[in-house]
Design a protein around this motif. Structure first.
Motif, PDB file in Angstrom:
ATOM      1  N   GLN A 154       0.887  -0.847  -0.071  1.00 58.97           N
ATOM      2  CA  GLN A 154      -0.450   0.007  -0.321  1.00 58.97           C
ATOM      3  C   GLN A 154       0.801   1.328  -0.449  1.00 58.97           C
ATOM      4  N   ALA A 155       1.960   1.270  -0.035  1.00 57.72           N
ATOM      5  CA  ALA A 155       2.926   2.082   0.099  1.00 57.72           C
ATOM      6  C   ALA A 155       3.521   3.152  -0.775  1.00 57.72           C
ATOM      7  N   TRP A 156       2.785   2.467  -1.780  1.00 50.53           N
ATOM      8  CA  TRP A 156       3.332   2.726  -3.703  1.00 50.53           C
ATOM      9  C   TRP A 156       2.942   5.183  -3.726  1.00 50.53           C
ATOM     10  N   THR A 157       3.029   5.601  -4.233  1.00 53.04           N
ATOM     11  CA  THR A 157       2.907   6.598  -4.732  1.00 53.04           C
ATOM     12  C   THR A 157       2.271   6.903  -5.823  1.00 53.04           C
ATOM     13  N   ALA A 158       2.541   6.067  -6.855  1.00 60.43           N
ATOM     14  CA  ALA A 158       2.553   5.733  -8.300  1.00 60.43           C
ATOM     15  C   ALA A 158       2.230   4.682  -8.513  1.00 60.43           C
ATOM     16  N   PHE A 159       1.673   3.887  -9.953  1.00 60.62           N
ATOM     17  CA  PHE A 159       1.213   3.098  -9.750  1.00 60.62           C
ATOM     18  C   PHE A 159       0.441   2.771 -11.420  1.00 60.62           C
ATOM     19  N   VAL A 160       1.495   2.119 -12.502  1.00 60.52           N
ATOM     20  CA  VAL A 160       0.835   1.550 -13.595  1.00 60.52           C
ATOM     21  C   VAL A 160       1.428   0.796 -14.356  1.00 60.52           C
ATOM     22  N   SER A 161       0.249  -0.247 -14.948  1.00 67.65           N
ATOM     23  CA  SER A 161       0.200  -1.474 -15.480  1.00 67.65           C
ATOM     24  C   SER A 161       0.100  -1.561 -16.679  1.00 67.65           C
ATOM     25  N   ALA A 162       0.618  -1.512 -18.585  1.00 70.03           N
ATOM     26  CA  ALA A 162       0.355  -1.734 -19.625  1.00 70.03           C
ATOM     27  C   ALA A 162       0.327  -2.845 -19.908  1.00 70.03           C
ATOM     28  N   THR A 163      -0.369  -3.125 -20.624  1.00 68.26           N
ATOM     29  CA  THR A 163      -0.503  -4.807 -21.201  1.00 68.26           C
ATOM     30  C   THR A 163      -0.434  -4.346 -22.902  1.00 68.26           C
ATOM     31  N   TYR A 164       0.496  -4.987 -23.146  1.00 67.29           N
ATOM     32  CA  TYR A 164       0.722  -5.647 -24.963  1.00 67.29           C
ATOM     33  C   TYR A 164       1.116  -6.495 -25.622  1.00 67.29           C
ATOM     34  N   LYS A 165      -0.233  -6.170 -26.431  1.00 65.64           N
ATOM     35  CA  LYS A 165      -0.283  -7.584 -27.337  1.00 65.64           C
ATOM     36  C   LYS A 165      -0.671  -7.816 -28.886  1.00 65.64           C
ATOM     37  N   ASP A 166      -0.667  -8.931 -29.407  1.00 64.76           N
ATOM     38  CA  ASP A 166       0.039  -9.429 -30.887  1.00 64.76           C
ATOM     39  C   ASP A 166      -0.902  -8.074 -31.023  1.00 64.76           C
ATOM     40  N   ALA A 167      -0.283  -7.794 -32.697  1.00 70.17           N
ATOM     41  CA  ALA A 167      -1.883  -7.059 -33.327  1.00 70.17           C
ATOM     42  C   ALA A 167      -2.999  -7.535 -34.171  1.00 70.17           C
ATOM     43  N   GLY A 168      -2.637  -8.806 -34.122  1.00 68.22           N
ATOM     44  CA  GLY A 168      -3.884  -9.798 -34.339  1.00 68.22           C
ATOM     45  C   GLY A 168      -4.657 -11.151 -33.185  1.00 68.22           C
TER      46      GLY A 168
END
Length: 214
Positions: A86-100
């Motif tokens: 819970q101590a984080w001050t900023a967070f991001v998770s991003a998923t990229y997938k195959d174009a198809g």
């Protein structure tokens, strides 16, 4: 293999239950935000040697996963609150997938920013210890599907750790992971594919860590 891939993508990374933001075109990214440090789909595509497009994104780690044995919560969900707390001050998770959109290739980036390097290193220690505590687990998803996973971690060195999560019965399909402490941030990259994703993960982690610390 077609029956294995969707379960792998759901269970192998740890982001699949988070609220998703639709990827209907390039998102507006404000300079100076944690999202601005993410590698772009074009940049990832050049390193991976295949075209990927933006997918799900989240601005908070999900709750710890329910897994058997319970000691495997970190290994099964390395990007959840089991690691980031819970101590984080900023967070991001991003998923990229195959174009198809076949599920044949998936890349996930995570950046968790903490108030100081001590907190980032504590999260890294939690991740490393959790990986060492678990060699295999069983995870049941929301549809009641059960998947068995095995984890192989390399010894942690210089605030970095690499490991592989492989789903039972999936031949040479696996998710390769790398996590690093970069200043006050704990960053992670994973690549799920058939074959050895470790060189790609290491290259992407290099680039992501440089952006975060730059």
């Amino acid at each position: 293999m077609a029956a294995v891939v969707p379960c792998l993508v759901l269970a192998g990374i740890g982001w699949w239950l988070w609220p998703q933001q639709p990827a209907s075109g390039p998102p507006h990214i404000a300079a100076g935000t944690v999202e601005a440090d993410l590698l772009s789909p074009d940049s990832v595509s050049r390193v991976a040697g295949t075209t990927v497009v933006a997918g799900a994104q989240s601005n908070r780690p999900h709750a710890p996963l329910t897994v058997s044995p319970s000691a495997c919560a970190v290994a099964a969900g390395p990007t959840t609150r089991s690691v980031y707390g819970q101590a984080w001050t900023a967070f991001v998770s991003a998923t990229y997938k195959d174009a198809g959109a076949t599920g044949a290739y998936t890349v996930n980036q995570v950046i968790g920013v903490f108030p100081d390097s001590k907190n980032a290193e504590a999260a890294f220690s939690t991740l490393s210890k959790g990986l060492n505590a678990c060699s295999s687990s069983t995870r049941t998803d929301q549809a009641g599907r059960t998947a068995n996973w095995t984890y192989t971690a390399q010894p942690a060195a210089q605030a970095a750790v690499s490991w592989t999560a492989a789903q039972g019965g999936s031949s040479n399909w696996a998710c390769s992971h790398q996590a690093r402490v970069s200043g006050t941030s704990l960053v992670q990259v994973s690549v799920c594919q058939a074959g050895d994703g470790r060189p790609t993960v290491s290259n992407l982690a290099d680039k992501l860590a440089r952006k975060v610390s730059g």
